[in-house]
Design a protein around this motif. Sequence first.
Motif, short mmCIF file in Angstrom:
data_model
loop_
_atom_site.label_atom_id
_atom_site.label_comp_id
_atom_site.label_asym_id
_atom_site.label_seq_id
_atom_site.Cartn_x
_atom_site.Cartn_y
_atom_site.Cartn_z
N ASN A 58 38.39 17.85 -20.24
CA ASN A 58 38.22 16.78 -20.57
C ASN A 58 37.52 15.88 -20.39
OD1 ASN A 58 40.07 15.68 -18.46
ND2 ASN A 58 41.62 15.28 -20.04
N ASN A 59 36.42 16.57 -19.81
CA ASN A 59 34.82 16.27 -19.73
C ASN A 59 34.94 14.98 -18.12
OD1 ASN A 59 33.60 17.60 -20.82
ND2 ASN A 59 33.27 15.26 -22.44
N LYS A 60 35.43 15.67 -16.79
CA LYS A 60 35.67 14.72 -15.73
C LYS A 60 35.19 15.37 -15.06
CE LYS A 60 39.78 12.10 -16.83
NZ LYS A 60 40.87 11.60 -16.63
N LYS A 85 25.11 13.94 -20.43
CA LYS A 85 26.15 13.28 -21.25
C LYS A 85 25.49 12.18 -21.72
CE LYS A 85 30.62 13.27 -18.90
NZ LYS A 85 31.63 12.46 -17.93
N ILE A 86 24.38 11.33 -21.57
CA ILE A 86 23.66 10.78 -22.18
C ILE A 86 23.33 11.40 -24.03
CG2 ILE A 86 21.60 9.13 -21.86
CD1 ILE A 86 22.13 8.48 -19.28
N LEU A 87 22.85 12.34 -23.00
CA LEU A 87 22.53 13.24 -24.42
C LEU A 87 22.98 13.39 -25.29
CD1 LEU A 87 19.17 14.60 -22.55
CD2 LEU A 87 18.78 13.18 -24.48
N LEU B 45 19.20 22.58 -33.98
CA LEU B 45 20.21 21.44 -34.18
C LEU B 45 20.88 22.39 -33.26
CD1 LEU B 45 20.27 19.96 -36.33
CD2 LEU B 45 21.22 21.54 -37.40
N LEU B 46 21.71 21.53 -32.43
CA LEU B 46 22.81 21.38 -31.81
C LEU B 46 24.13 20.21 -31.72
CD1 LEU B 46 20.97 21.45 -28.31
CD2 LEU B 46 22.04 23.65 -29.83
N ASN B 47 25.28 20.71 -32.11
CA ASN B 47 26.28 19.98 -32.59
C ASN B 47 26.56 18.52 -30.85
OD1 ASN B 47 27.59 21.66 -31.05
ND2 ASN B 47 28.24 22.50 -33.16
N LEU B 48 26.76 17.87 -30.94
CA LEU B 48 26.97 16.95 -30.01
C LEU B 48 28.01 16.89 -29.70
CD1 LEU B 48 25.36 14.03 -31.82
CD2 LEU B 48 23.97 15.85 -29.80
N ALA B 49 28.83 16.67 -27.76
CA ALA B 49 29.83 17.01 -26.95
C ALA B 49 30.66 14.95 -27.62
CB ALA B 49 29.47 16.53 -25.90
N LYS B 50 30.06 14.11 -27.66
CA LYS B 50 30.98 12.96 -28.56
C LYS B 50 29.81 12.72 -29.99
CE LYS B 50 32.91 10.70 -24.58
NZ LYS B 50 32.74 12.08 -23.43
#
Lengths: 90, 106
Positions: A58-60, A85-87, B45-50
């Motif tokens: 879970n991305n920690k 993570k920002i991108l 085109l990449l799928n975003l994590a969030k």
Amino acid sequence: MKRKGKKFKKKGTSSLNKLSLFQKSEGRFNKTCPFSVKNAPIIDYKNIALLKKYITENNKVLSSKITAVSSGKQKKLTREIKKAKILGLI
Amino acid sequence: MSFYENTLVTKQDLPESELEKIKEKYTDIINNNSGKVIKIEKWGLLNLAKKIKRYKKGFYIHYKFEGNKETLDEMTKKIKIDSSIIRHLIVKYKKLDVKNEYFKKE
């Protein structure tokens, strides 16, 4: 003569000796940092394949106690992970 | 003149011509304001994590350029106005490694 300090020190070492006598020293104690070897992979926010190894599902960010990364490299690693993570890459 | 890396994440539902226009637009901005584009990468085109602003996928454009404060101000001003870009990141580097391609389409 106060011997309090000496007694305290002895207790610590003897438990380790007992451990190393009966079994091969447990791998986690002498693990080397994967980034301070000769041609180590470059820590970069674009290199998401490498960064994925150092985060949980879970991305920690994994702590350096577990991944045995040296403290300077761990700081760099967390900064790059946060940029990724920002991108939205990770 | 220091080295910068700029990544733009644009919306997923843009036609190819629109993406080309965006790419040209920002290369011109860099070149006009005393900057020099070293390399442009299209990560595709990449799928975003969030989810970013209700979008699940994003088209990534990556610039490696050399510039000074003036190019940066102009760049960020234009990016903020541009509605089709949902996220951007500008990173300053002492020296750029141009040869590593992490998102190359094999």
